[in-house]
Design a protein around this motif. Structure first.
Motif, PDB file in Angstrom:
ATOM      1  N   ARG A  36     -30.659  87.271  -7.904  1.00  0.00           N
ATOM      2  CA  ARG A  36     -31.148  88.036  -6.758  1.00  0.00           C
ATOM      3  C   ARG A  36     -31.608  87.169  -5.590  1.00  0.00           C
ATOM      4  NH1 ARG A  36     -31.282  93.794  -7.569  1.00  0.00           N
ATOM      5  NH2 ARG A  36     -30.483  94.014  -9.669  1.00  0.00           N
ATOM      6  N   THR A  37     -31.974  85.904  -5.867  1.00  0.00           N
ATOM      7  CA  THR A  37     -32.552  85.085  -4.783  1.00  0.00           C
ATOM      8  C   THR A  37     -31.890  83.715  -4.597  1.00  0.00           C
ATOM      9  OG1 THR A  37     -34.189  83.871  -6.107  1.00  0.00           O
ATOM     10  CG2 THR A  37     -34.828  86.062  -5.359  1.00  0.00           C
ATOM     11  N   GLY A  38     -31.320  83.149  -5.661  1.00  0.00           N
ATOM     12  CA  GLY A  38     -30.781  81.784  -5.589  1.00  0.00           C
ATOM     13  C   GLY A  38     -31.823  80.712  -5.912  1.00  0.00           C
ATOM     14  N   ILE A  39     -33.075  81.147  -6.164  1.00  0.00           N
ATOM     15  CA  ILE A  39     -34.160  80.175  -6.400  1.00  0.00           C
ATOM     16  C   ILE A  39     -34.225  79.788  -7.888  1.00  0.00           C
ATOM     17  CG2 ILE A  39     -36.677  79.833  -6.296  1.00  0.00           C
ATOM     18  CD1 ILE A  39     -36.632  81.972  -3.974  1.00  0.00           C
ATOM     19  N   HIS A  40     -34.332  78.475  -8.142  1.00  0.00           N
ATOM     20  CA  HIS A  40     -34.474  77.981  -9.526  1.00  0.00           C
ATOM     21  C   HIS A  40     -35.905  77.522  -9.816  1.00  0.00           C
ATOM     22  CE1 HIS A  40     -30.083  77.495 -10.716  1.00  0.00           C
ATOM     23  NE2 HIS A  40     -30.045  77.961  -9.466  1.00  0.00           N
ATOM     24  N   GLU A  41     -36.520  76.911  -8.808  1.00  0.00           N
ATOM     25  CA  GLU A  41     -37.908  76.464  -8.959  1.00  0.00           C
ATOM     26  C   GLU A  41     -38.529  76.335  -7.582  1.00  0.00           C
ATOM     27  OE1 GLU A  41     -37.017  72.607 -10.945  1.00  0.00           O
ATOM     28  OE2 GLU A  41     -38.054  71.733  -9.224  1.00  0.00           O
ATOM     29  N   ARG A  42     -39.849  76.176  -7.564  1.00  0.00           N
ATOM     30  CA  ARG A  42     -40.569  75.991  -6.301  1.00  0.00           C
ATOM     31  C   ARG A  42     -41.678  75.000  -6.555  1.00  0.00           C
ATOM     32  NH1 ARG A  42     -39.615  79.305  -9.618  1.00  0.00           N
ATOM     33  NH2 ARG A  42     -38.927  81.109  -8.498  1.00  0.00           N
ATOM     34  N   ARG A  43     -42.241  74.426  -5.470  1.00  0.00           N
ATOM     35  CA  ARG A  43     -43.349  73.467  -5.601  1.00  0.00           C
ATOM     36  C   ARG A  43     -44.651  74.187  -5.267  1.00  0.00           C
ATOM     37  NH1 ARG A  43     -41.684  68.122  -5.589  1.00  0.00           N
ATOM     38  NH2 ARG A  43     -39.480  68.070  -6.205  1.00  0.00           N
ATOM     39  N   ILE A  44     -45.708  73.881  -6.033  1.00  0.00           N
ATOM     40  CA  ILE A  44     -46.998  74.552  -5.864  1.00  0.00           C
ATOM     41  C   ILE A  44     -48.072  73.516  -5.534  1.00  0.00           C
ATOM     42  CG2 ILE A  44     -48.738  76.029  -6.979  1.00  0.00           C
ATOM     43  CD1 ILE A  44     -46.004  77.431  -6.552  1.00  0.00           C
ATOM     44  N   ALA A  45     -48.841  73.790  -4.473  1.00  0.00           N
ATOM     45  CA  ALA A  45     -49.890  72.855  -4.045  1.00  0.00           C
ATOM     46  C   ALA A  45     -50.993  72.752  -5.096  1.00  0.00           C
ATOM     47  CB  ALA A  45     -50.477  73.330  -2.716  1.00  0.00           C
ATOM     48  N   GLU A  46     -51.466  71.530  -5.329  1.00  0.00           N
ATOM     49  CA  GLU A  46     -52.647  71.300  -6.176  1.00  0.00           C
ATOM     50  C   GLU A  46     -53.870  71.756  -5.384  1.00  0.00           C
ATOM     51  OE1 GLU A  46     -52.608  70.007  -9.165  1.00  0.00           O
ATOM     52  OE2 GLU A  46     -50.718  68.897  -9.349  1.00  0.00           O
ATOM     53  N   PRO A  47     -55.024  71.971  -6.051  1.00  0.00           N
ATOM     54  CA  PRO A  47     -56.219  72.407  -5.310  1.00  0.00           C
ATOM     55  C   PRO A  47     -56.574  71.490  -4.135  1.00  0.00           C
ATOM     56  CG  PRO A  47     -56.578  72.645  -7.658  1.00  0.00           C
ATOM     57  CD  PRO A  47     -55.241  71.979  -7.518  1.00  0.00           C
ATOM     58  N   ASN A 152     -43.067  90.633  -7.730  1.00  0.00           N
ATOM     59  CA  ASN A 152     -42.322  90.827  -6.473  1.00  0.00           C
ATOM     60  C   ASN A 152     -42.394  89.613  -5.571  1.00  0.00           C
ATOM     61  OD1 ASN A 152     -41.312  93.444  -6.659  1.00  0.00           O
ATOM     62  ND2 ASN A 152     -43.354  94.275  -6.250  1.00  0.00           N
ATOM     63  N   THR A 153     -43.619  89.046  -5.468  1.00  0.00           N
ATOM     64  CA  THR A 153     -43.812  87.936  -4.533  1.00  0.00           C
ATOM     65  C   THR A 153     -43.819  86.577  -5.240  1.00  0.00           C
ATOM     66  OG1 THR A 153     -46.198  88.275  -4.739  1.00  0.00           O
ATOM     67  CG2 THR A 153     -45.111  89.273  -2.839  1.00  0.00           C
ATOM     68  N   LEU A 154     -44.366  86.567  -6.466  1.00  0.00           N
ATOM     69  CA  LEU A 154     -44.560  85.315  -7.198  1.00  0.00           C
ATOM     70  C   LEU A 154     -43.273  84.488  -7.346  1.00  0.00           C
ATOM     71  CD1 LEU A 154     -47.215  84.447  -8.386  1.00  0.00           C
ATOM     72  CD2 LEU A 154     -46.512  85.414 -10.586  1.00  0.00           C
ATOM     73  N   VAL A 155     -42.150  85.198  -7.540  1.00  0.00           N
ATOM     74  CA  VAL A 155     -40.904  84.486  -7.810  1.00  0.00           C
ATOM     75  C   VAL A 155     -40.316  83.862  -6.536  1.00  0.00           C
ATOM     76  CG1 VAL A 155     -40.387  86.005  -9.750  1.00  0.00           C
ATOM     77  CG2 VAL A 155     -39.402  86.522  -7.515  1.00  0.00           C
ATOM     78  N   LEU A 156     -40.778  84.334  -5.374  1.00  0.00           N
ATOM     79  CA  LEU A 156     -40.118  83.914  -4.130  1.00  0.00           C
ATOM     80  C   LEU A 156     -40.730  82.681  -3.480  1.00  0.00           C
ATOM     81  CD1 LEU A 156     -39.711  87.379  -2.328  1.00  0.00           C
ATOM     82  CD2 LEU A 156     -38.027  86.166  -3.711  1.00  0.00           C
ATOM     83  N   PHE A 157     -42.082  82.583  -3.540  1.00  0.00           N
ATOM     84  CA  PHE A 157     -42.744  81.640  -2.637  1.00  0.00           C
ATOM     85  C   PHE A 157     -43.138  80.310  -3.264  1.00  0.00           C
ATOM     86  CE2 PHE A 157     -43.212  85.788  -0.733  1.00  0.00           C
ATOM     87  CZ  PHE A 157     -42.802  85.529   0.570  1.00  0.00           C
ATOM     88  N   GLY A 158     -42.979  79.261  -2.453  1.00  0.00           N
ATOM     89  CA  GLY A 158     -43.425  77.919  -2.812  1.00  0.00           C
ATOM     90  C   GLY A 158     -44.201  77.353  -1.633  1.00  0.00           C
ATOM     91  N   ASP A 159     -44.740  76.139  -1.805  1.00  0.00           N
ATOM     92  CA  ASP A 159     -45.579  75.517  -0.777  1.00  0.00           C
ATOM     93  C   ASP A 159     -44.891  74.273  -0.202  1.00  0.00           C
ATOM     94  OD1 ASP A 159     -47.445  77.419  -1.571  1.00  0.00           O
ATOM     95  OD2 ASP A 159     -48.307  76.061  -3.076  1.00  0.00           O
ATOM     96  N   GLY A 160     -45.240  73.913   1.033  1.00  0.00           N
ATOM     97  CA  GLY A 160     -44.662  72.711   1.623  1.00  0.00           C
ATOM     98  C   GLY A 160     -44.925  72.649   3.118  1.00  0.00           C
TER      99      GLY A 160
END
Ligand code: ACO
Length: 319
Positions: A36-47, A152-160
């Motif tokens: 549905r999106t083409g996304i395999h993984e995303r990067r998540i900011a540390e605290p 719905n949103t969790l799978v889409l977004f990453g940080d950068g």
């Protein structure tokens, strides 16, 4: 005077969040997300990471690539909607991290299209003759705005973060920019600001999104936009070397490329490993393709983005 892109940079947090890891948290699957999106993984900011730290890191790379010092800058514009505070702006904090000069610094809020809007503002300042060297940053931490249980949103977004240095020049590197908004769609995509939320409603201060309705408007508006951008410059799609789209969904990107009859070989994508990094997505994709040698000086690039507002825009660039 017109402006040119003198240097670019980007920053991605080290922490990876794969689709398989998400399967452990919510009712989803790697196959569904990829299809549905083409996304395999995303990067998540540390605290310890934020729109400020990531933006400053991307900015330092862009300054180095441009061969200038932060003390040479006249203005800093940051596209973001995920600063830690309503004020001071992320831009002011990035300014403090980079230089002791009291140059103006301000944020632009246009969600996923923020970088295109900020680039357009920067170009106007240079064209007017007011400033010569402007840093434009796109930096977002939208993973923090997604409810931990909302698939719905969790799978889409990453940080950068991504950044460019624009400089006054004899030649028009930024050939044209095109911006649009449609505030009547506010109920389809947004984030309620904490300060506007009563204590009992705190749990509601997360991103809300009617994904399939956003999808339809995004495909239709972006298709119109890219055609209109080329027409405004008396250009054909065959004159373009690269499409550098906002990295929201591979199906939206493919629909836009199809409208232009551009093969996917001429489309820069990073969403496979970044997800949707909001205002950072276009400058990250741009910098990745410049650093790996695909985008070369003298080539024509079409940048485009669509997001919350709705707000959408494009930039035609002679790199
Ligand atoms: N995992 C597994 N299944 C899911 C998920 C998920 N994460 N989410 C929804 N589903 C299910 C639904 O329940 C539905 O099931 P059903 O058929 O049994 O009812 C089915 O999958 C299809 O759901 P849709 O919502 O119709 O799926 P769609 O094909 O539209 O894909 C997506 C959803 C990926 C969100 C897509 O609509 C999209 O990318 N929209 C645009 C998002 C976007 O661009 N956001 C804007 C930019 S962000 C900004 O500005 C901040």
């Amino acid at each position: 005077m017109p402006s040119v892109i003198a240097g670019t940079g980007h920053y991605l947090p080290a922490q990876r969040l794969t689709n398989t890891m998400l399967e452990q948290r919510v009712d989803t699957s790697h196959d569904w997300i990829v299809e549905r999106t083409g996304i395999h993984e995303r990067r998540i900011a540390e605290p310890a990471e934020s729109a400020v730290t990531m933006g400053a890191a991307a900015a330092r790379q862009a300054l180095q690539a441009a061969g200038i010092n932060a003390d040479d800058l006249d203005l800093i514009i940051v596209a973001t909607t995920s600063g830690e505070r309503a004020f001071p702006s992320v831009a002011c904090e990035i300014q403090a991290a980079l230089t002791e000069n009291n140059i103006p610094a301000f944020d632009v809020a246009a969600a996923c299209s923020g970088f295109i809007f900020a680039l357009s503002v920067a170009d106007q300042y240079i064209r007017s003759g007011m400033y010569e060297k402007v840093l434009v940053v796109g930096s977002d931490v939208l993973s923090r705005l997604c409810h931990p249980d909302d698939r719905n949103t969790l799978v889409l977004f990453g940080d950068g973060a991504g950044a460019v240095v624009l400089e006054a020049s004899d030649r028009a590197g930024i050939m044209s920019t095109h911006l649009n908004s449609a505030g009547e769609f506010a109920d389809l995509l947004g984030v309620n600001h904490l300060s506007r939320t009563s204590p009992e409603q705190l749990g509601e201060a997360w991103m809300y999104m009617k994904g399939n309705e956003v999808f339809k408007v995004a495909v239709s508006k972006l298709s119109e936009l890219v055609v209109d951008t080329l027409a405004a410059n008396n250009m054909q799609a065959s004159d373009l070397d690269w499409l550098v789209p906002h990295q929201a969904n591979l199906r939206i990107i493919k629909a836009t490329a199809k409208k232009l009859k551009m093969p996917m070989e001429q489309v820069i994508t990073t969403l496979e490993y970044t997800g949707n990094t909001s205002a950072a997505s276009v400058p990250i994709a741009l910098d990745v393709a410049i650093r790996d040698g695909r985008i070369q000086r003298g080539q024509k690039l079409l940048l485009e983005a669509f997001g919350g507002g709705f707000a959408w825009g494009s930039a035609l660039i002679d790199y």
